[in-house]
Design an enzyme around this catalytic site. Structure first.
Site, PDB file in Angstrom:
ATOM      1  N   ASP A 211       0.868  -1.102   0.040  1.00 46.93           N
ATOM      2  CA  ASP A 211      -0.070  -0.094  -0.048  1.00 46.93           C
ATOM      3  C   ASP A 211       0.897   1.250   0.104  1.00 46.93           C
ATOM      4  OD1 ASP A 211      -2.746   1.118   0.558  1.00 46.93           O
ATOM      5  OD2 ASP A 211      -1.471   2.280   1.978  1.00 46.93           O
ATOM      6  N   GLU A 303      -2.074  -1.333  -5.695  1.00 51.07           N
ATOM      7  CA  GLU A 303      -3.496  -1.009  -6.095  1.00 51.07           C
ATOM      8  C   GLU A 303      -3.263   0.130  -7.098  1.00 51.07           C
ATOM      9  OE1 GLU A 303      -5.715   1.316  -3.053  1.00 51.07           O
ATOM     10  OE2 GLU A 303      -3.898   1.965  -2.379  1.00 51.07           O
ATOM     11  N   CYS A 359     -12.269 -10.133   8.635  1.00 48.06           N
ATOM     12  CA  CYS A 359     -13.619 -10.747   8.334  1.00 48.06           C
ATOM     13  C   CYS A 359     -14.209 -10.624   7.022  1.00 48.06           C
ATOM     14  CB  CYS A 359     -14.621 -10.544   9.502  1.00 48.06           C
ATOM     15  SG  CYS A 359     -15.077  -8.874   9.678  1.00 48.06           S
ATOM     16  N   ASP A 384      -3.292   1.526   6.829  1.00 43.33           N
ATOM     17  CA  ASP A 384      -2.377   1.134   5.742  1.00 43.33           C
ATOM     18  C   ASP A 384      -2.273  -0.135   5.803  1.00 43.33           C
ATOM     19  OD1 ASP A 384      -2.717   3.885   4.793  1.00 43.33           O
ATOM     20  OD2 ASP A 384      -0.768   4.315   5.860  1.00 43.33           O
TER      21      ASP A 384
HETATM   22 ZN   LIG Z   1     -13.705  -7.581  10.922  1.00 41.62          ZN
END
Ligand SMILES: [Zn+2]
Length: 447
Positions: A211, A303, A359, A384
């Site tokens: 990043d 990215e 998650c 970051d």
């Molecule tokens: Zn999470």
């Protein structure tokens, strides 16, 4: 094709010789440009009188055509032409042929990017002196500290040319051309070399997400922070002082036809050297970082940043240009392909900052929030680092075009899909009204 660049230690007479070659190239360029312009203007005038069939014949713009015209005229235009290598004139004519082609392609809409203007005349004080040799004796001497170029002879290098020399001796490389030019008060030679490269590794192995940003130049998914050295900031005090000193000296005055003073010229070269030093430091740091990333990892995930767009933001432009995002990405692209690895560029709208790396739940994140806190699983992580981990976790399924090939410089290239919003390849100048200018992906760089 690979370039190797080395600094020269030229003697004053060698320097004069190189400068005279550069001047010869400029002469050929300016002469041919004046010719092309005269023919174009003449034809335009004839057309305005209503002539249609008996126009002055058009002049070819290709390099061979320009070269033929120059060879026919050089005895009159430059009776001293024998003093310089023909490659010097060729350098100038080649630059003009490219310039004219870019201009006409741009006008016909065949060229992407910003509009290209009609070539301008080259002035001695405004042009980088350069000469390119494509034929004749071009070689690195066995001591690796000298190179031999046509007409210029044996020139001493500032450092050893062992890297290309090893390849040349082993027969895995061939010199295609050598370009001599001045940069920041120093002379350099750049060899364009065709290299047979053995790919070191297959594209499986460790993956790293990178990043990039201004606060830290790079945050790796491994948790490593690469500080942004901010070379320009560090040099700013000195650059300002040098700029001020320059402005107090008697510079050139075109209206009064006054040449700059010797002191002004010296001050200008001091300022130029200081800027070149900043550029050198930046390049050195970026090369070390990208080489390390590529050597240690088979797949590098970054990215897609709209660097051109971010540079339009005047509060950020200096910092972004100083960090060298675009150069970082360019180096990663070619170095991964050299090493048999892959560079994967995530889509410009991939929400790497806003997704939880543990998650996968997306959250709202304000620009200023440096710590990512997940409401779903309770993850607390540097913003970051969270983004870098998300990039590293991008699987093959999410990457529609895995590519380590050359990365186009402009327009958004679609590399990954991310729910709903899709990047569309856009040519410059076709953005809808009000949508041009700065695009800050997730606003992360606006620290
Ligand atoms: Zn999470």
């Amino acid at each position: 094709m690979q370039a190797y660049r080395f600094a020269f230690d030229l003697t004053p007479s060698q320097e004069r010789s190189v400068l005279s070659h550069a001047g010869a190239g400029r002469k050929a360029y300016n002469w041919a440009l004046a010719r092309v312009k005269a023919v174009l203007d003449q034809r335009a005038a004839e057309r305005s009188y209503g002539l249609t069939d008996a126009l002055t014949p058009a002049m070819g713009w290709s390099l061979p055509a320009l070269r033929r015209a120059w060879n026919a005229a050089k005895e009159q235009v430059a009776p001293w032409w024998r003093e310089c290598s023909k490659e010097a004139f060729n350098t100038g004519l080649d630059a003009l042929a490219r310039g004219l082609k870019n201009w006409s392609d741009s006008r016909a809409g065949k060229r992407a990017g910003r509009k290209v203007g009609f070539p301008r005349f080259k002035a001695k004080h405004r042009t980088v002196p350069t000469v390119r040799f494509t034929t004749g004796t071009i070689r690195v001497e066995p001591d690796r500290k000298h190179v031999v170029l046509p007409r210029l002879g044996r020139l001493k290098l500032h450092e050893s040319a062992r890297k290309p020399a090893r390849r040349l001796e082993a027969g895995t490389a061939r010199i295609m051309s050598a370009t001599v030019r001045r940069h920041g008060g120093r002379w350099f030679v750049a060899f364009t070399v065709e290299v047979d490269r053995t790919v070191r590794r297959s594209a499986s192995g460790p993956v790293v997400g990178v990043d990039v940003g201004i606060k830290n130049l790079a945050v790796l998914s491994t948790g490593e922070l690469v500080a942004n050295p901010r070379h320009l900031n560090a040099a700013q005090v000195r650059l300002r002082a040098l700029g001020r000193a320059l402005s107090r000296k008697a510079g050139p005055d075109r209206r009064a036809r006054k040449d700059p003073s010797k002191r002004w010229l010296r001050a200008k070269s001091r300022l130029g050297r200081a800027h070149a030093r900043v550029a050198n430091l930046r390049r050195d740091g970026l090369h070390k970082l990208t080489t390390r990333l590529v050597r240690g990892h088979a797949t590098v995930m970054v990215e897609d940043l709209n660097v051109a767009g971010m540079l339009a933001n005047r509060r950020l432009a200096r910092h972004i240009a100083d960090a060298g995002f675009a150069e970082l990405r360019r180096q990663l692209a070619y170095k991964t392909s050299w090493n048999g690895g892959r560079l994967i560029v995530a889509d410009r709208w991939y929400p790497s900052s806003k997704t939880c790396s543990a998650c996968g739940v997306k959250a709202k994140l304000a620009l200023a929030e440096r710590i990512y806190t997940c409401a779903a699983c309770g993850l607390v992580l540097d913003r970051d680092l969270n983004a870098a981990r998300n990039l590293a976790a991008l699987t093959a399924a999410e990457v529609s075009t895995a590519g380590s090939g050359p990365v186009a410089g402009r327009g958004a290239i679609r590399k990954t899909r991310s729910g709903g919003q899709e990047a569309v390849k856009r040519l410059s100048g076709t953005a809808p009204a009000g949508k041009t200018g700065t695009v800050l992906p997730q606003g992360r760089t606006a620290a």
